[in-house]
Design a protein around this motif. Structure first.
Motif, mmCIF file in Angstrom:
data_model
loop_
_atom_site.group_PDB
_atom_site.id
_atom_site.type_symbol
_atom_site.label_atom_id
_atom_site.label_comp_id
_atom_site.label_asym_id
_atom_site.label_seq_id
_atom_site.Cartn_x
_atom_site.Cartn_y
_atom_site.Cartn_z
ATOM 1 N N ALA A 232 0.712 -1.365 0.216
ATOM 2 C CA ALA A 232 -0.059 0.004 -0.170
ATOM 3 C C ALA A 232 0.802 1.231 -0.037
ATOM 4 O O ALA A 232 0.345 2.378 -0.376
ATOM 5 N N TRP A 233 2.040 1.089 0.631
ATOM 6 C CA TRP A 233 2.892 2.346 0.358
ATOM 7 C C TRP A 233 3.542 2.967 -0.869
ATOM 8 O O TRP A 233 3.979 3.770 -1.152
ATOM 9 N N TYR A 234 3.178 1.900 -1.972
ATOM 10 C CA TYR A 234 3.418 2.293 -3.305
ATOM 11 C C TYR A 234 2.531 3.440 -3.706
ATOM 12 O O TYR A 234 2.605 4.128 -4.428
ATOM 13 N N ALA A 235 1.206 3.201 -2.985
ATOM 14 C CA ALA A 235 0.442 4.452 -3.417
ATOM 15 C C ALA A 235 0.967 5.925 -2.715
ATOM 16 O O ALA A 235 1.146 6.867 -3.583
ATOM 17 N N VAL A 236 1.645 5.732 -1.704
ATOM 18 C CA VAL A 236 2.180 7.140 -0.981
ATOM 19 C C VAL A 236 3.424 7.440 -1.965
ATOM 20 O O VAL A 236 3.617 8.621 -2.266
ATOM 21 N N GLN A 237 4.341 6.475 -2.478
ATOM 22 C CA GLN A 237 5.353 6.740 -3.309
ATOM 23 C C GLN A 237 4.964 7.109 -4.639
ATOM 24 O O GLN A 237 5.914 7.904 -5.339
ATOM 25 N N ALA A 238 3.705 7.273 -4.980
ATOM 26 C CA ALA A 238 3.253 7.779 -6.428
ATOM 27 C C ALA A 238 2.736 9.131 -6.200
ATOM 28 O O ALA A 238 2.829 9.805 -7.213
ATOM 29 N N LEU A 579 -3.922 1.196 7.335
ATOM 30 C CA LEU A 579 -3.205 0.205 6.310
ATOM 31 C C LEU A 579 -1.829 0.644 6.141
ATOM 32 O O LEU A 579 -0.915 -0.259 6.262
ATOM 33 N N LEU A 580 -1.381 1.875 6.193
ATOM 34 C CA LEU A 580 -0.031 2.166 6.075
ATOM 35 C C LEU A 580 0.694 2.076 7.563
ATOM 36 O O LEU A 580 2.093 1.754 7.531
ATOM 37 N N SER A 581 -0.164 2.289 8.397
ATOM 38 C CA SER A 581 0.690 2.023 9.716
ATOM 39 C C SER A 581 1.034 0.676 10.186
ATOM 40 O O SER A 581 1.711 0.312 11.238
ATOM 41 N N ASP A 582 0.524 -0.318 9.464
ATOM 42 C CA ASP A 582 0.890 -1.751 9.716
ATOM 43 C C ASP A 582 2.103 -2.049 9.332
ATOM 44 O O ASP A 582 2.559 -2.020 8.180
ATOM 45 N N ASP A 583 3.134 -2.172 10.359
ATOM 46 C CA ASP A 583 4.601 -2.673 10.128
ATOM 47 C C ASP A 583 4.987 -4.120 10.513
ATOM 48 O O ASP A 583 6.103 -4.214 10.800
ATOM 49 N N SER A 584 3.975 -4.952 10.615
ATOM 50 C CA SER A 584 4.383 -6.266 11.009
ATOM 51 C C SER A 584 5.017 -6.796 9.821
ATOM 52 O O SER A 584 4.754 -6.640 8.726
ATOM 53 N N THR A 609 7.354 -0.096 3.075
ATOM 54 C CA THR A 609 6.744 -1.000 2.106
ATOM 55 C C THR A 609 7.311 -2.313 2.926
ATOM 56 O O THR A 609 6.540 -3.306 2.826
ATOM 57 N N GLY A 610 8.208 -2.442 3.635
ATOM 58 C CA GLY A 610 8.767 -3.509 4.373
ATOM 59 C C GLY A 610 9.304 -4.712 3.289
ATOM 60 O O GLY A 610 9.475 -5.687 3.553
ATOM 61 N N TYR A 611 9.842 -4.352 2.181
ATOM 62 C CA TYR A 611 10.414 -5.225 1.058
ATOM 63 C C TYR A 611 11.855 -5.444 1.452
ATOM 64 O O TYR A 611 12.623 -4.484 2.029
#
Length: 647
Positions: A232-238, A579-584, A609-611
Motif C-alpha cells: 500500500a505504500w506504493y500509493a504514497v510513493q506515487a 493500512l499504512l501504519s501496519d509494520d508487521s 513497504t517492508g520490502y
C-alpha cells in the motif's frame, strides 16, 4: 621470445594493435584557413586494411565539391588472425593466423599466443592450450604469407577471454589483441513463483519443478526470495508524480493540491507514518527509493540499460529520490496553499473550470474536481469544509454542475416527446454528475427546477444501468446508494461479481474496453469499484482482492496519468491510513530454513513497504526449497516471489 605483456627478447615493447574502430574519424564542421587550406589531424585505427577517405565542401553561396580516395594501413610484417565473433564453452577448434610479409627480404621468427582474463589481466593460456606450446617458429618469403595454427579448447565458467597474438623477428614485429566473448553451451532458465498473500495465518506454496528435480546435468545458478510486506505504500510513493507534474491546466493544478493536502493528512494521521517519511528524507539513497525494476536487475538476462523499460525505470527512480524533499510538512503546506490559490483564480465567475486559461468552462473537468474534493472529504481531510475559501469554491462548482445538468435536461425536453423521454437518455456526463453530486447532496441543496432534472436522470440510472460500462455501473451504484435507493445498487454489485475474473496472483478484476476517453480508463474503473464494494456491499474480501489488481498495475508498470494516480491512491486509502501504519513482517519458511526479516540483522528492509530480498548461490540450493510457507499477522495485502535460476 615475446612475453605475455608484449615485450620481445631484447626487452623492447612490441606494438600490439587494439583499436579496431571501423570509422577512423568524422569531422562534420571544418573551416579553411586564410590560404583556403584544411589540415586534418587524427589517429588512425590499428586495423590492417584498405580505407575509404571521403570529403565534402561547400561555400557560402552553395558551390560544392567532394573528394574520394583510398588509404591503406599496413606494416612490413603483419599478423592477421582469423578470429571468430565469439567462442562457445567446450568447443574444440583450430585457430589460424596468417603472417604477411610485404618487405623486400625473407623473414624468420617466432609467433606466440597468450590468453588472459580481461578483468584481472591474469594469464590463463594453459586452460585453452592444455599441454600444447604457445610458441611456434615461422618463415615467410618476401611478398608472400604463411599460416601458424593452434589447437584450442574453450573452458567453462568464463564470460570472455583476451587473446594476444604476436609475431616477431630480429627487425620486425607485430601484435594484435582482442577480447572475445565466451557463450555458455547451456541456457540460463529462470523459474518464478509468485507469493500472493492477503490474509492472516500461514499460506503454503510449492515450486514443483524444483522439488521434484532429479536431473544429473542441471546446474543450479541462484535462488532468490523477495517479499513486500505492505505494498500500500506504493500509493504514497506515487504522490510525487502528481505533486510535480509540470502543466498548469485545471486538472493538474487540482492534482497538485490533492497530492499535497493528502500527503499532509497522511503524515499527520499516525506517528509511525511520519517516522517513515523522516527515514526517507534522511536516507535519500535508500533502496526504498529505487525503481522496482532496478532492484531486480540481476534477475534479468540483459542489463537494465539494454531493455525497453529503461526510461520508465529511470523516471520512477528519479521520482522516488525526490520523495525525501517532497514529504516535508512545511513544503507540502506551502505547495497545497499555492495550488489552491491558483485553482481559485482559474475558477470562472459561474463556478466552472476550463481545461486551460482562455478556454470555455468544461462540465467534465468541473465534475472531476468536485469528485476529487468529495474524495478528500470522504478520506477525512477536514480542510474541505473547515477552510472557507475551499468550501466556497466547492459550493460554486456544485452550482455550476447543477446548471449544466439542468441545461442538458432542458435541451432534451426541447426535442423529445413523452415517448422519447422514456427511452435511455442518460449519458456519461449525467452519470458522472450523479456520482459527483452524491458527495454533497445534503450540504448543498438544489432548487426546484434542478430537482426535476435530477429526479429524471436518477430514474434513468435506475432503469438503464444494465447497458452501461462497469465504470458507469459503479458510479450509478454509489450515487443511488447515497440517495437511499438500495435495491438497484445491490443488483449492480451482484452483476459485477458475476462478470469479475478471479486470480490468486492478480486478485479480482474486470476485462473492460479500454480507450482514449475518460470513461474507458481501467485504473479509474477498478479504483471506483473498490469504493463500490467497500461502501455499497461492505465486502472487504472483494475490496482486498481488487486492491491486489490495482497494486499489481503499479508494480509492473505505472498508473500512467495524474488522474489515474489520484483515483488509485483514493481507493487504496479508503479505509483510512491504518493500512499504512501496519509494520508487521511476514515470516517465511523455505524448506527447513526460516527467514525472519524482523529479527535477522543481515536482512535490510525498506521503510514503509517492508520490502526485502535475499539470494543464495547455486551450490546451496536444495530440492526441499521448493516448499515455501508464508506466515502473516495481519490481513493486509502482501506479495513476493521466488526465482530459481539454473543452467
Amino acid at each position: 621470445m615475446v612475453s605475455r605483456n608484449g615485450r620481445d627478447s631484447n626487452g623492447q615493447d612490441v606494438q600490439i594493435r587494439k583499436n579496431f574502430n571501423e570509422t577512423a574519424f568524422f569531422y562534420p564542421n571544418l573551416q579553411t584557413n586564410s590560404k583556403g587550406e584544411i589540415i586534418v589531424s587524427f589517429t588512425m585505427p590499428e586495423s590492417l586494411t584498405r580505407w575509404n577517405f571521403m570529403g565534402f565542401a561547400h561555400t557560402k553561396d552553395l558551390k560544392m565539391g567532394q573528394i574520394s580516395e583510398e588509404v591503406v594501413t599496413q606494416k612490413e610484417l603483419m599478423v592477421m588472425p582469423n578470429m571468430p565473433r565469439f567462442f562457445r564453452e567446450n568447443d574444440k577448434m583450430t585457430l589460424s593466423v596468417k603472417v604477411n610479409n610485404v618487405s623486400d627480404i625473407n623473414i624468420k621468427g617466432n609467433s606466440s599466443i597468450v590468453f588472459f582474463d580481461p578483468v584481472t589481466q591474469q594469464e590463463i593460456t594453459g586452460l585453452f592450450l592444455g599441454r600444447f606450446p604457445n610458441e611456434q617458429e615461422f618463415s615467410v618469403e618476401q611478398g608472400k604469407n604463411t599460416t601458424v595454427d593452434w589447437q584450442i579448447k574453450i573452458p567453462e565458467g568464463m564470460s570472455a577471454v583476451g587473446v594476444r597474438i604476436i609475431a616477431e623477428s630480429d627487425k620486425h614485429s607485430d601484435g594484435e589483441e582482442r577480447i572475445i566473448p565466451i557463450l555458455t553451451n547451456r541456457m540460463l532458465v529462470t523459474e518464478t513463483m509468485p507469493l500472493p498473500v492477503s490474509k492472516t495465518g500461514t499460506t503454503e506454496f510449492t515450486m514443483t519443478k524444483l522439488k521434484t528435480n532429479n536431473s544429473t546435468t542441471l546446474r543450479h545458478h541462484r535462488y532468490t526470495l523477495e517479499f513486500t510486506n505492505n505494498p500500500a505504500w506504493y500509493a504514497v510513493q506515487a504522490l510525487p508524480y502528481i505533486m510535480e507534474y509540470p502543466y498548469e491546466c485545471a486538472e493538474q493544478t487540482f492534482s497538485r493540491y490533492y497530492a499535497n493536502i493528502l500527503a499532509t493528512h497522511i503524515a499527520n494521521s499516525d506517528p509511525k507514518i511520519q517516522r517513515v517519511f523522516e527515514l526517507w528524507k534522511n536516507t535519500p539513497s535508500s533502496e526504498a527509493l529505487m525503481s522496482n525494476l532496478e532492484k531486480n536487475q540481476e534477475l534479468k538476462a540483459l542489463l537494465l540499460e539494454e531493455t525497453p523499460w529503461v526510461l520508465e525505470a529511470q523516471d520512477e527512480n528519479e521520482r522516488k529520490h525526490r520523495i525525501g524533499l517532497l514529504f516535508d510538512l512545511n513544503r507540502m503546506s506551502k505547495e497545497s496553499s499555492d495550488a489552491l490559490n491558483k485553482l481559485q483564480k482559474q475558477q470562472k465567475y459561474n463556478g466552472g473550470w476550463a481545461w486551460f486559461k482562455g478556454m470555455p468552462e468544461s462540465w467534465y473537468i468541473t465534475q472531476h474536481i468536485v469528485t476529487g474534493l468529495g474524495h478528500l472529504d470522504n478520506l477525512g481531510v477536514t480542510e474541505i469544509r473547515k477552510d472557507n475559501k475551499t468550501w466556497n469554491m466547492t459550493k460554486k462548482a456544485i452550482e455550476f454542475i447543477d446548471g449544466e445538468m439542468l441545461q442538458s435536461y432542458k435541451d432534451l425536453k426541447k426535442y423529445c416527446d413523452d415517448k422519447c423521454m422514456a427511452k435511455d437518455n442518460i449519458g456519461y456526463m449525467q452519470i458522472q454528475y450523479l456520482y459527483a453530486r452524491s458527495y454533497f447532496i445534503d450540504d448543498v441543496p438544489m432548487n426546484k427546477s434542478t430537482s426535476e432534472a435530477f429526479e429524471y436522470y436518477k430514474a434513468q440510472a435506475q432503469t438503464y444501468w444494465k447497458n452501461k460500462s462497469f465504470y458507469m455501473q459503479g458510479m450509478i451504484a454509489l450515487a443511488l446508494y447515497r440517495f437511499d435507493e438500495k435495491e438497484v445498487p445491490a443488483k449492480i454489485v451482484a452483476s459485477l461479481k458475476e462478470h469479475a475474473i478471479y486470480s490468486e496472483e492478480m486478485g479480482m478484476y474486470w476485462k473492460n474496453e479500454s480507450g482514449y476517453y475518460w470513461y474507458q480508463a481501467p485504473i479509474e474503473t477498478h479504483a471506483l469499484l473498490i469504493e463500490v464494494f467497500d461502501e455499497v456491499a461492505d465486502d472487504q474480501v472483494a475490496v482486498e482482492e481488487i486492491k491486489v489488481w490495482l497494486l499489481k498495475q503499479k508494480q509492473t508498470q505505472d498508473w500512467k496519468t495524474t488522474k489515474a494516480t489520484a483515483e488509485a491512491i483514493y481507493a487504496l486509502l479508503l479505509r483510512g491510513t491504518n493500512l499504512l501504519s501496519d509494520d508487521s513482517m511476514a515470516v517465511i519458511q523455505v524448506g527447513d530454513m526460516t527467514i525472519d526479516p524482523e529479527n535477522d540483522p543481515s536482512i535490510k528492509t525498506e521503510a514503509g513497504t517492508g520490502y526485502f530480498k535475499k539470494a543464495w548461490d547455486g551450490e546451496l540450493v536444495k530440492p526441499e526449497w521448493g516448499d515455501i510457507k508464508v506466515t502473516k499477522k495481519s490481513n493486509t495485502v502482501s506479495w513476493g516471489a521466488v526465482y530459481w535460476q539454473y543452467f
